[in-house]
Design a protein around this motif. Structure first.
Motif, PDB file in Angstrom:
ATOM      1  N   GLY A   1       3.127   4.944   9.096  1.00 24.10           N
ATOM      2  CA  GLY A   1       2.891   5.684   7.865  1.00 24.10           C
ATOM      3  C   GLY A   1       4.047   5.542   6.877  1.00 24.10           C
ATOM      4  O   GLY A   1       3.832   5.360   5.668  1.00 24.10           O
ATOM      5  N   LEU A   2       5.270   5.626   7.383  1.00 24.16           N
ATOM      6  CA  LEU A   2       6.438   5.452   6.521  1.00 24.16           C
ATOM      7  C   LEU A   2       6.462   4.056   5.905  1.00 24.16           C
ATOM      8  O   LEU A   2       6.790   3.880   4.718  1.00 24.16           O
ATOM      9  CB  LEU A   2       7.716   5.706   7.314  1.00 24.16           C
ATOM     10  N   ALA A   3       6.141   3.034   6.704  1.00 22.20           N
ATOM     11  CA  ALA A   3       6.131   1.659   6.203  1.00 22.20           C
ATOM     12  C   ALA A   3       5.081   1.485   5.107  1.00 22.20           C
ATOM     13  O   ALA A   3       5.334   0.823   4.090  1.00 22.20           O
ATOM     14  CB  ALA A   3       5.875   0.683   7.348  1.00 22.20           C
ATOM     15  N   GLN A   4       3.899   2.072   5.306  1.00 14.64           N
ATOM     16  CA  GLN A   4       2.848   1.960   4.296  1.00 14.64           C
ATOM     17  C   GLN A   4       3.252   2.649   2.994  1.00 14.64           C
ATOM     18  O   GLN A   4       3.014   2.123   1.898  1.00 14.64           O
ATOM     19  CB  GLN A   4       1.547   2.550   4.841  1.00 14.64           C
TER      20      GLN A   4
ATOM     21  N   GLN B   1      12.714   6.566   2.661  1.00 17.96           N
ATOM     22  CA  GLN B   1      11.689   6.208   3.644  1.00 17.96           C
ATOM     23  C   GLN B   1      12.187   5.136   4.609  1.00 17.96           C
ATOM     24  O   GLN B   1      11.899   5.187   5.820  1.00 17.96           O
ATOM     25  CB  GLN B   1      10.432   5.738   2.924  1.00 17.96           C
ATOM     26  N   VAL B   2      12.926   4.164   4.090  1.00 16.19           N
ATOM     27  CA  VAL B   2      13.476   3.127   4.974  1.00 16.19           C
ATOM     28  C   VAL B   2      14.476   3.738   5.954  1.00 16.19           C
ATOM     29  O   VAL B   2      14.528   3.356   7.136  1.00 16.19           O
ATOM     30  CB  VAL B   2      14.142   2.009   4.143  1.00 16.19           C
ATOM     31  N   PHE B   3      15.270   4.714   5.484  1.00 17.72           N
ATOM     32  CA  PHE B   3      16.190   5.398   6.391  1.00 17.72           C
ATOM     33  C   PHE B   3      15.424   6.114   7.510  1.00 17.72           C
ATOM     34  O   PHE B   3      15.800   6.055   8.691  1.00 17.72           O
ATOM     35  CB  PHE B   3      17.021   6.407   5.605  1.00 17.72           C
ATOM     36  N   SER B   4      14.323   6.785   7.133  1.00 16.15           N
ATOM     37  CA  SER B   4      13.504   7.469   8.157  1.00 16.15           C
ATOM     38  C   SER B   4      12.884   6.461   9.112  1.00 16.15           C
ATOM     39  O   SER B   4      12.776   6.724  10.327  1.00 16.15           O
ATOM     40  CB  SER B   4      12.413   8.301   7.482  1.00 16.15           C
ATOM     41  N   MET B   5      12.453   5.314   8.574  1.00 16.38           N
ATOM     42  CA  MET B   5      11.886   4.278   9.449  1.00 16.38           C
ATOM     43  C   MET B   5      12.930   3.812  10.470  1.00 16.38           C
ATOM     44  O   MET B   5      12.603   3.567  11.641  1.00 16.38           O
ATOM     45  CB  MET B   5      11.414   3.097   8.604  1.00 16.38           C
ATOM     46  N   ARG B   6      14.157   3.694  10.036  1.00 10.74           N
ATOM     47  CA  ARG B   6      15.232   3.275  10.938  1.00 10.74           C
ATOM     48  C   ARG B   6      15.417   4.285  12.066  1.00 10.74           C
ATOM     49  O   ARG B   6      15.561   3.908  13.241  1.00 10.74           O
ATOM     50  CB  ARG B   6      16.525   3.115  10.152  1.00 10.74           C
ATOM     51  N   MET B   7      15.376   5.572  11.716  1.00 11.49           N
ATOM     52  CA  MET B   7      15.537   6.609  12.733  1.00 11.49           C
ATOM     53  C   MET B   7      14.358   6.600  13.709  1.00 11.49           C
ATOM     54  O   MET B   7      14.538   6.759  14.933  1.00 11.49           O
ATOM     55  CB  MET B   7      15.646   7.974  12.059  1.00 11.49           C
ATOM     56  N   HIS B   8      13.132   6.412  13.184  1.00  9.27           N
ATOM     57  CA  HIS B   8      11.967   6.365  14.065  1.00  9.27           C
ATOM     58  C   HIS B   8      12.010   5.135  14.969  1.00  9.27           C
ATOM     59  O   HIS B   8      11.597   5.194  16.143  1.00  9.27           O
ATOM     60  CB  HIS B   8      10.682   6.359  13.231  1.00  9.27           C
ATOM     61  N   ALA B   9      12.494   4.012  14.403  1.00  7.41           N
ATOM     62  CA  ALA B   9      12.596   2.799  15.220  1.00  7.41           C
ATOM     63  C   ALA B   9      13.587   3.004  16.366  1.00  7.41           C
ATOM     64  O   ALA B   9      13.361   2.553  17.500  1.00  7.41           O
ATOM     65  CB  ALA B   9      13.012   1.615  14.355  1.00  7.41           C
ATOM     66  N   LYS B  10      14.705   3.694  16.093  1.00  7.74           N
ATOM     67  CA  LYS B  10      15.666   4.001  17.148  1.00  7.74           C
ATOM     68  C   LYS B  10      15.044   4.893  18.218  1.00  7.74           C
ATOM     69  O   LYS B  10      15.260   4.686  19.422  1.00  7.74           O
ATOM     70  CB  LYS B  10      16.897   4.684  16.556  1.00  7.74           C
ATOM     71  N   ALA B  11      14.264   5.876  17.754  1.00 13.07           N
ATOM     72  CA  ALA B  11      13.611   6.776  18.717  1.00 13.07           C
ATOM     73  C   ALA B  11      12.609   6.008  19.575  1.00 13.07           C
ATOM     74  O   ALA B  11      12.516   6.221  20.801  1.00 13.07           O
ATOM     75  CB  ALA B  11      12.910   7.915  17.974  1.00 13.07           C
ATOM     76  N   LEU B  12      11.871   5.108  18.927  1.00  7.68           N
ATOM     77  CA  LEU B  12      10.894   4.320  19.685  1.00  7.68           C
ATOM     78  C   LEU B  12      11.578   3.438  20.710  1.00  7.68           C
ATOM     79  O   LEU B  12      11.107   3.301  21.858  1.00  7.68           O
ATOM     80  CB  LEU B  12      10.077   3.473  18.702  1.00  7.68           C
ATOM     81  N   ARG B  13      12.712   2.853  20.347  1.00  3.92           N
ATOM     82  CA  ARG B  13      13.428   1.996  21.287  1.00  3.92           C
ATOM     83  C   ARG B  13      13.948   2.793  22.478  1.00  3.92           C
ATOM     84  O   ARG B  13      13.922   2.317  23.613  1.00  3.92           O
ATOM     85  CB  ARG B  13      14.597   1.314  20.570  1.00  3.92           C
ATOM     86  N   SER B  14      14.393   3.997  22.197  1.00  4.75           N
ATOM     87  CA  SER B  14      14.908   4.814  23.297  1.00  4.75           C
ATOM     88  C   SER B  14      13.814   5.186  24.292  1.00  4.75           C
ATOM     89  O   SER B  14      14.085   5.352  25.487  1.00  4.75           O
ATOM     90  CB  SER B  14      15.554   6.092  22.737  1.00  4.75           C
ATOM     91  N   HIS B  15      12.565   5.287  23.769  1.00  9.54           N
ATOM     92  CA  HIS B  15      11.453   5.642  24.658  1.00  9.54           C
ATOM     93  C   HIS B  15      11.018   4.480  25.541  1.00  9.54           C
ATOM     94  O   HIS B  15      10.379   4.695  26.575  1.00  9.54           O
ATOM     95  CB  HIS B  15      10.250   6.129  23.845  1.00  9.54           C
ATOM     96  N   VAL B  16      11.324   3.255  25.149  1.00  8.33           N
ATOM     97  CA  VAL B  16      10.887   2.101  25.944  1.00  8.33           C
ATOM     98  C   VAL B  16      12.056   1.449  26.678  1.00  8.33           C
ATOM     99  O   VAL B  16      11.906   0.360  27.226  1.00  8.33           O
ATOM    100  CB  VAL B  16      10.181   1.062  25.048  1.00  8.33           C
ATOM    101  N   THR B  17      13.227   2.105  26.655  1.00  7.43           N
ATOM    102  CA  THR B  17      14.375   1.564  27.368  1.00  7.43           C
ATOM    103  C   THR B  17      14.079   1.514  28.864  1.00  7.43           C
ATOM    104  O   THR B  17      13.481   2.420  29.429  1.00  7.43           O
ATOM    105  CB  THR B  17      15.615   2.439  27.115  1.00  7.43           C
TER     106      THR B  17
END
Length: 427
Positions: free
Chosen positions: A267-270, A232-248
């Motif tokens: 959801g992953l964090a919870q 789950q932490v690995f998936s959170m990392r990938m989602h965080a990267k995706a989120l950062r790319s969207h706000v670049t």
């Protein structure tokens, strides 16, 4: 065989009759007969204490008392050897001396000849008449003069505790003045030493089983961390990267897309947080210390019910807090693992947990069963050799019990039966 039994009972074949008329007095037991009966009864009670008692010190104190009560013996010590050092694990007839081991070590440094050490090393029984005088007049035994001089004794016998050819300790018997042990007396000591050796060996096996169960538990927790939290932490990392790319800066992204990624990350964090809390609870069940087995099982069931949606019913006996803490923890872990398997494999909607006693007056056996209404033992159920099931079986067997898991159509049932003595009124 008949000769051995007769020897153990201390009987002699000799004519007996009334001193007046000479008629046989066959129905009147001799002192040797009564003494032999006391020996056999002592062996039986000692064997029972080995089977029923979880505490090694309590068991060996019982063995020591039985020896003193059955024979003309002033005192008994039972010593266990661990890591090259001896410690008293059972005694009768001696005054309490918390620093006995320290005083014994001081005697050794002063050059005292310790015959029980020779009995341990050679694995052979040693008998020394008039030993007390030699001990009390030897300056090397001065640190123990007060303790060894208190009981009235003379002859000393040391019997090694041997199991499967391995010496575990020694039983020291201090006979009353005027008593010289014969063949039957020494065979009785051998039998009681065998009971003490069995108790020491069983305690070591239990400790080893608990250690193995702890290793299995750590392996299971490591697997759970890898399969759930790490992923789950690995998936959170990938989602965080995706989120950062969207706000670049300079990149256009719709608010709906940003909201979707953020929701998935939340959801992953919870889920990761819930899994971590569950694993922390398994590592350190504080509720077991604070509320006892019954309260801990109810709290854990409530937690699992809130997270999984399962309907969990709990029935528990009274006075479970009177059980040894180690046994309570093992039972709690068994229930915990059984519920984990239900959530992970059973596809159940309802679970029933029962912790109760069976047998006469509620003091025969403790029964723990976890039953669900799921799919049962099909291809998706845990394998018989799975780490969780092996850990459950090891915990049950460590207390002389057994565990069974079987289909109940519908669902599955895990049942653990452990011999135990509960206070009167437990049900």
């Amino acid at each position: 065989m008949q000769q051995a039994v007769a020897c153990l009972a201390g009987r002699e074949v000799r004519p007996a009759g009334c001193p007046v008329c000479g008629d046989p007095l066959q129905d009147r037991p001799s002192e040797d007969d009564r003494r032999g009966q006391r020996r056999l009864a002592a062996i039986a009670r000692a064997a029972s204490s080995v089977a029923d008692t979880a505490s090694l010190r309590v068991t060996l104190d019982v063995v020591a008392r039985e020896v003193v009560q059955a024979e003309h013996i002033a005192a008994v010590q039972i010593l266990q050897v661990e890591g090259g050092t001896m410690r008293v694990v059972g005694k009768a007839g001696f005054t309490d001396a918390e620093d006995f081991a320290d005083r014994l070590e001081e005697c050794r440094r002063l050059g005292a000849r310790m015959m029980f050490v020779e009995a341990f090393r050679t694995r052979r029984r040693i008998m020394i008449p008039r030993r007390k005088v030699a001990v009390l007049t030897d300056p090397a035994w001065a640190p123990l003069h007060a303790i060894m001089g208190a009981p009235r004794w003379d002859c000393f016998v040391a019997v090694p505790l041997v199991v499967r050819g391995r010496a575990l300790g020694v039983l020291n018997a201090y006979y009353e003045p005027g008593e010289v042990p014969g063949c039957a007396d020494l065979e009785f000591l051998d039998a009681m030493a065998d009971q003490a050796a069995m108790a020491v060996d069983s305690a070591e096996l239990l400790a080893r089983s608990r250690h193995d169960a702890q290793l299995a538990e750590r392996a299971r927790l490591a697997r759970e961390l890898h399969d759930s939290v790490v992923q789950q932490v690995f998936s959170m990392r990938m989602h965080a990267k995706a989120l950062r790319s969207h706000v670049t800066s300079g990149r256009v992204s719709s608010p709906e897309r940003l909201q979707s990624v953020a929701d998935e990350l939340l959801g992953l964090a919870q889920n990761a947080l819930a899994d971590l809390r569950s694993l922390v609870s398994q590592l350190h069940p504080v509720e077991l210390v604070e509320r006892g087995l019954a309260g801990a099982v109810r709290d854990h069931a409530a937690s699992v019910q809130s997270l999984s949606g399962l309907q969990i019913d709990v029935e528990t006996a009274e006075k479970l807090e009177m059980l040894p803490v180690e046994l309570q923890e093992d039972l709690y872990r068994i229930v915990q693992e059984a519920l984990h398997n239900v959530v992970k494999h059973a596809r159940a909607t309802r679970v029933r947990i029962r912790v109760r006693t069976t047998g006469d007056r509620g003091s025969d056996r403790l029964l723990v069963d976890v039953a669900d209404d799921g799919i049962g033992l099909d291809g998706t159920a845990p394998r018989a050799g799975a780490i969780g099931l092996v850990s459950m079986q090891t915990r049950a067997r460590g207390w002389g019990g057994r565990m069974e898991i079987r289909d109940t159509a519908p669902g599955c049932r895990v049942e653990v039966m452990i011999p135990v003595a509960l206070p009167d009124g437990a049900s």
